[in-house]
Motif scaffolding. Structure first.
Motif, PDB file in Angstrom:
ATOM      1  N   LEU A  44      65.470  50.352  50.547  1.00 22.44           N
ATOM      2  CA  LEU A  44      65.378  48.902  50.380  1.00 22.44           C
ATOM      3  C   LEU A  44      65.134  48.168  51.681  1.00 22.44           C
ATOM      4  O   LEU A  44      64.900  46.964  51.661  1.00 22.44           O
ATOM      5  N   VAL A  45      65.241  48.845  52.822  1.00 26.44           N
ATOM      6  CA  VAL A  45      65.005  48.147  54.078  1.00 26.44           C
ATOM      7  C   VAL A  45      63.808  48.757  54.808  1.00 26.44           C
ATOM      8  O   VAL A  45      62.858  48.052  55.178  1.00 26.44           O
ATOM      9  N   HIS A  92      68.535  25.075  49.651  1.00 27.39           N
ATOM     10  CA  HIS A  92      68.252  26.248  48.819  1.00 27.39           C
ATOM     11  C   HIS A  92      69.432  26.650  47.957  1.00 27.39           C
ATOM     12  O   HIS A  92      69.339  27.612  47.211  1.00 27.39           O
ATOM     13  N   TYR A  93      70.563  25.916  48.039  1.00 21.57           N
ATOM     14  CA  TYR A  93      71.656  26.217  47.123  1.00 21.57           C
ATOM     15  C   TYR A  93      71.442  25.601  45.759  1.00 21.57           C
ATOM     16  O   TYR A  93      72.159  25.922  44.815  1.00 21.57           O
ATOM     17  N   GLN A 112      62.719  39.261  54.618  1.00 19.22           N
ATOM     18  CA  GLN A 112      63.990  38.619  54.925  1.00 19.22           C
ATOM     19  C   GLN A 112      64.795  38.451  53.648  1.00 19.22           C
ATOM     20  O   GLN A 112      66.006  38.711  53.623  1.00 19.22           O
ATOM     21  N   TRP A 166      69.200  40.121  50.090  1.00 18.41           N
ATOM     22  CA  TRP A 166      69.732  40.586  48.806  1.00 18.41           C
ATOM     23  C   TRP A 166      70.458  41.913  48.967  1.00 18.41           C
ATOM     24  O   TRP A 166      71.506  42.131  48.369  1.00 18.41           O
ATOM     25  N   TRP A 167      69.905  42.796  49.788  1.00 22.79           N
ATOM     26  CA  TRP A 167      70.527  44.095  50.019  1.00 22.79           C
ATOM     27  C   TRP A 167      71.897  43.919  50.649  1.00 22.79           C
ATOM     28  O   TRP A 167      72.889  44.510  50.219  1.00 22.79           O
ATOM     29  N   GLU A 226      71.832  33.411  52.312  1.00 20.66           N
ATOM     30  CA  GLU A 226      73.060  33.357  51.538  1.00 20.66           C
ATOM     31  C   GLU A 226      73.958  34.533  51.859  1.00 20.66           C
ATOM     32  O   GLU A 226      73.494  35.665  52.009  1.00 20.66           O
ATOM     33  N   TRP A 227      75.250  34.269  51.966  1.00 25.02           N
ATOM     34  CA  TRP A 227      76.282  35.241  52.315  1.00 25.02           C
ATOM     35  C   TRP A 227      76.220  35.689  53.767  1.00 25.02           C
ATOM     36  O   TRP A 227      76.997  36.542  54.183  1.00 25.02           O
ATOM     37  N   LEU A 271      64.572  40.209  51.003  1.00 23.23           N
ATOM     38  CA  LEU A 271      64.987  41.530  50.521  1.00 23.23           C
ATOM     39  C   LEU A 271      66.210  42.026  51.267  1.00 23.23           C
ATOM     40  O   LEU A 271      67.178  42.492  50.665  1.00 23.23           O
ATOM     41  N   VAL A 272      66.177  41.932  52.612  1.00 27.07           N
ATOM     42  CA  VAL A 272      67.323  42.369  53.397  1.00 27.07           C
ATOM     43  C   VAL A 272      68.550  41.518  53.030  1.00 27.07           C
ATOM     44  O   VAL A 272      69.671  42.016  52.939  1.00 27.07           O
ATOM     45  N   ASN A 322      75.545  44.643  48.880  1.00 22.88           N
ATOM     46  CA  ASN A 322      76.413  45.657  49.466  1.00 22.88           C
ATOM     47  C   ASN A 322      77.728  45.084  49.956  1.00 22.88           C
ATOM     48  O   ASN A 322      78.742  45.779  49.997  1.00 22.88           O
ATOM     49  N   VAL A 370      68.461  43.293  43.810  1.00 24.48           N
ATOM     50  CA  VAL A 370      67.175  42.607  43.936  1.00 24.48           C
ATOM     51  C   VAL A 370      66.812  42.062  42.557  1.00 24.48           C
ATOM     52  O   VAL A 370      66.726  42.815  41.601  1.00 24.48           O
TER      53      VAL A 370
END
Lengths: 331, 482
Positions: free
Chosen positions: A22-23, A89-90, B207, B212-213, B137-138, B209-210, B217, B265
């Motif tokens: 995924l990365v 974006h929230y 960005q 969300w990953w 986010e997070w 994707l990372v 996690n 995702v």
């Protein structure tokens, strides 16, 4: 039984595997995306392949406007920082989803002897009379069949062309987002190449903003909406952003930047609402948001205008830009 | 696998209770847990403000630092980074000492790490409210505070790992797998996210994707590892029974790290199609995680229902356990849909169940159980713990049900193109009002938590420190005149 080291090794392997998948792998696949010139956009990848891109090019294109995505002007870049700082974006997403595509058959040019064409068109749809078909072909461009697959559309196009008409197979993206007018097509990776941070958003408390610049190009609309959302959208649940504005007494004469209000929302006499630099930046940023270029991975049919008397119509597959030259000029 | 008793030793004899194991954690727990409880209260006040702003947009609209887009990330940062992470680390430390029958190693280092961590969270929350959020986010904590957090975590983690390595009881309990894996999990995902999002950002939608990953996690895998591990130790220990099945614990662990790490995702994301597809498949396969946990927990507590709800710490843990199962169910529902439900309040409901209903409630149970033993004092009264329990459970149930209903109403309306978007947003309003009541209950519960902790500390001060202080100031006793 003591699983011991095996457990920890497998946990380590699991995390490494997910990191790889995924990365790292996506980075290898699309990490090399760059803003592209129009003629490259409709080409098939590996323009996206990171390894392939290493042979080359870095693109700087300040001011030419030929690239997609276009570079944002400085004030809009600052506006993106305001968007980020206030956590827009929230509540708002910035990606359009699409659930497939259908094809329409559009007649753009009729022959002088129209009878054979009308007969063919009447035969295409059950229940359509000769008179109905003739009426349909009166205003061009005329959509004669919708909701086809590509294969069906191509086959029918051949038969209609044989009757002497100029026909275009038009791609129609499907999906709730598109039906709501939030975009012409789905968002893809190329749309975000210049963005930092990419704020896709996870919640739709407010409408999607990917193409807000197409729906609301007026900067003053955005300024009024930010100061008092309910003045532009009655019943809106958006909070006001008054701290981005200066509400002040008019000194000597009104400021040229002061906002114009309809009578029911205007401030009391002697007072004006003047946007700060942050507010203007945010409004310019919002008015610049658009994702309407046709790409290989997210194609759009070009807009079809009524044909001029003697010019050849446009064909599918070329990029659509709303400020491209008029359809009558040769491509 | 057949049952194994809770204690690594065979037979039913419980572990020897050795108070000095608990006492060695005193400083570490004080510095991890008490500021954590403060962050919890700060977060719930911010959350209450955020919740009110939905149905009353004019509420506190003037100050920039109280706008919804700043208050919401500040609340989540305070809850997860301010309480969830340090609370989880504290509970893990306690559990490692108990299981390993060893005092905490480098307790001073852990205490320093706790201070550094909370400093980082403070910088983060203030930075977010000031407008310096990163936009992810997070991981909204601004870049200047991220290394501080990393250093703080590293110090605490070193202490925890050393405690694990010098354990006297060498055999591993399933809880060990979960907790030690979690200790390693966080630095990897955190440093990857900090590097690839903030310091040397990747390009474009990678960005997202990372992000969300990392979010998946942290919020699902890390909290799942810590919370499930604690539950698998704490519930059997309190009921004085063994964990029902080691094999099911292994299935839970495998599902969490193997499938859970790939989920997150959303469908329809602007990425090459294989990425959301693989993620969705992993999310569906993650069903085995919560199924195995549910069966294991049900069998462990079988026949002990009354007792397991009677003691307050255990009641908290019960709510936590069933919230884990509910969170899993909601995740499966979100993954199986077409992605539209995920963009409604339903996702916020799922986040609340995972973070608060599961992790926070489990930590409350462990804290209320362990803290009196660590500080060698008593709470002011069992009824105040019970009051917190009811406020917390009622509050979170209210918030979750309200937000789920809001999400479903919004989802149905969004799918109908005839309904204008303004009306879609307004359909959620009645449920949002209900969720505000729930948030209020949670905030009151946190006040009670702080009150309970303060009462405990006051008791300790009274019984242990006071006599010594009094003795300092007393003059030498006069000679008894005959």
């Amino acid at each position: 039984m003591n699983f011991g080291p095996g457990i920890f090794l497998s946990a380590f392997a699991a995390l490494a595997f997910s990191w790889l998948g995924l990365v790292l792998l996506p980075q290898l696949q699309i990490g090399g995306l760059v803003p592209e010139k129009a003629d490259q956009l409709t080409r098939e990848p590996p323009r996206t392949n990171w390894l392939a891109r290493q042979k080359g090019l870095t693109v700087t294109d300040e001011g030419t406007g030929d690239y997609y995505p276009a570079a944002l002007p400085g004030l809009a870049l600052r506006g993106r920082e305001v968007y980020r700082a206030n956590g827009c974006h929230y509540c708002h997403t910035m990606h359009v989803r699409q659930t497939g595509a259908a094809f329409d058959l559009v007649v753009t040019q009729t022959p002088t002897n129209i009878t054979r064409l009308v007969q063919t068109v009447a035969g295409l749809r059950p229940g359509l009379t000769f008179g109905g078909a003739a009426q349909m072909l009166e205003t061009l461009p005329a959509t004669i069949v919708s909701g086809l697959t590509r294969v069906e559309a191509d086959a029918l196009a051949k038969s209609v062309e044989a009757a002497g008409a100029e026909v275009v197979v038009k791609l129609v993206p499907l999906g709730v987002d598109i039906a709501r007018g939030w975009g012409l097509r789905q968002s893809v990776a190329q749309d975000y190449v210049r963005d930092y941070p990419v704020m896709l958003g996870n919640q739709r408390v407010g409408p999607d903003l990917t193409n807000i610049g197409l729906r609301r190009p007026d900067v003053h609309w955005h300024l009024r909406h930010l100061y008092h959302p309910q003045s532009e959208v009655p019943g809106s649940t958006m909070p006001p952003y008054r701290y981005l504005f200066a509400y002040r007494r008019i000194e000597f004469q009104p400021s040229p930047d002061a906002l114009d209000w309809p009578p029911e929302f205007a401030p009391p006499a002697g007072y004006e609402v003047v946007p700060t630099e942050d507010a203007r930046a945010l409004a310019v940023f919002l008015a610049s948001l658009r994702a309407d270029a046709s790409l290989f991975e997210a194609p759009l049919s070009p807009p079809l205008a009524a044909p001029p008397p003697a010019a050849a119509p446009a064909t599918t597959g070329s990029p659509a830009e709303t400020n491209s030259p008029p359809a009558s000029a040769p491509q | 696998m057949s049952e194994t008793p809770l204690s690594p030793r065979r037979g039913d004899a419980p572990l020897t209770v050795r108070p000095e194991l608990d006492h060695s954690l005193r400083l570490a727990w004080l510095l991890l847990v008490v500021p954590g409880a403060v962050w919890l209260l700060v977060g719930s006040v911010l959350g209450l403000i955020a919740s009110i702003k939905f149905h009353s947009p004019e509420f506190l609209a003037a100050p920039a630092w109280l706008t919804y887009g700043r208050v919401r990330p500040a609340q989540m940062t305070a809850w997860l980074y301010g309480f969830g992470l340090p609370g989880g680390l504290a509970a893990s430390l306690w559990m490692l000492c108990q299981l390993g029958q060893v005092r905490v190693v480098a307790g001073g280092l852990v205490a320093v790490g706790a201070l550094v961590w909370h400093l980082g969270v403070g910088l983060g929350v203030v930075g977010i409210l000031a407008g310096a959020a990163t936009g992810f986010e997070w991981l909204e904590i601004p870049g200047f505070a991220l290394p501080v957090l990393f250093v703080g975590y590293a110090l605490v983690a070193v202490g925890a790992l050393l405690t694990f390595f010098v354990r006297k009881q060498r055999e591993l309990h399933p809880a060990h797998w979960f907790v030690v894996a979690a200790i390693f999990w966080f630095p990897w995902i955190f440093s990857t996210a900090a590097l690839l999002l903030v310091f040397t950002p990747v390009r474009a939608v990678l960005q997202a994707l990372v992000n969300w990953w990392y979010a998946n996690n942290l919020l699902h895998v890390w909290t799942g590892l810590v919370g499930a591990g604690l539950l698998m130790y704490f519930v059997p220990k309190s009921l004085e029974r063994p964990l029902h099945s080691r094999y099911l614990a292994l299935v839970t662990f495998g599902g969490l790290v193997g499938f859970g790490s790939w989920a997150g995702v959303p469908t329809g994301a602007p990425l090459p199609a294989w990425i959301p597809a693989v993620s969705r498949a992993a999310g569906v396969l993650g069903v085995i995680t919560w199924l195995a946990f549910a069966v294991n927990h049900l069998q462990t507590t079988a026949g002990q229902a009354k007792r397991s709800w009677a003691q307050t710490p255990l009641a908290f843990a019960q709510v936590g356990a069933w919230a884990f199962v509910l969170a899993g169910v909601l995740t499966t529902v979100l993954v199986l849909g077409d992605g539209a439900l995920r963009q409604t309040w339903f996702l916020v409901a799922q986040t609340h169940v995972q973070l608060y209903g599961f992790l926070a409630m489990t930590l409350f149970g462990v804290i209320y159980h362990a803290l009196p033993r660590i500080l060698d004092a008593e709470f002011l009264g069992e009824r105040w713990l019970r009051a917190h329990f009811w406020l917390a459970t009622g509050g979170i149930a209210c918030v979750v049900v309200a937000l789920m209903l809001a999400g479903l109403a919004e989802h149905r309306a969004l799918g109908n193109v005839e309904i204008a978007f303004v009306d879609v947003a307004r359909k959620a309003l009645p449920y949002l009002r209900l969720s505000t009541v729930g948030e209020l209950a949670l905030a009151l519960g946190h006040l009670l938590l702080l009150g309970n902790l303060a009462g405990l500390l006051a008791r300790r001060f009274q019984t242990h420190c006071c006599p010594r202080l009094v003795a300092w100031f007393q003059p030498e006793p006069a000679e008894v005149r005959s």
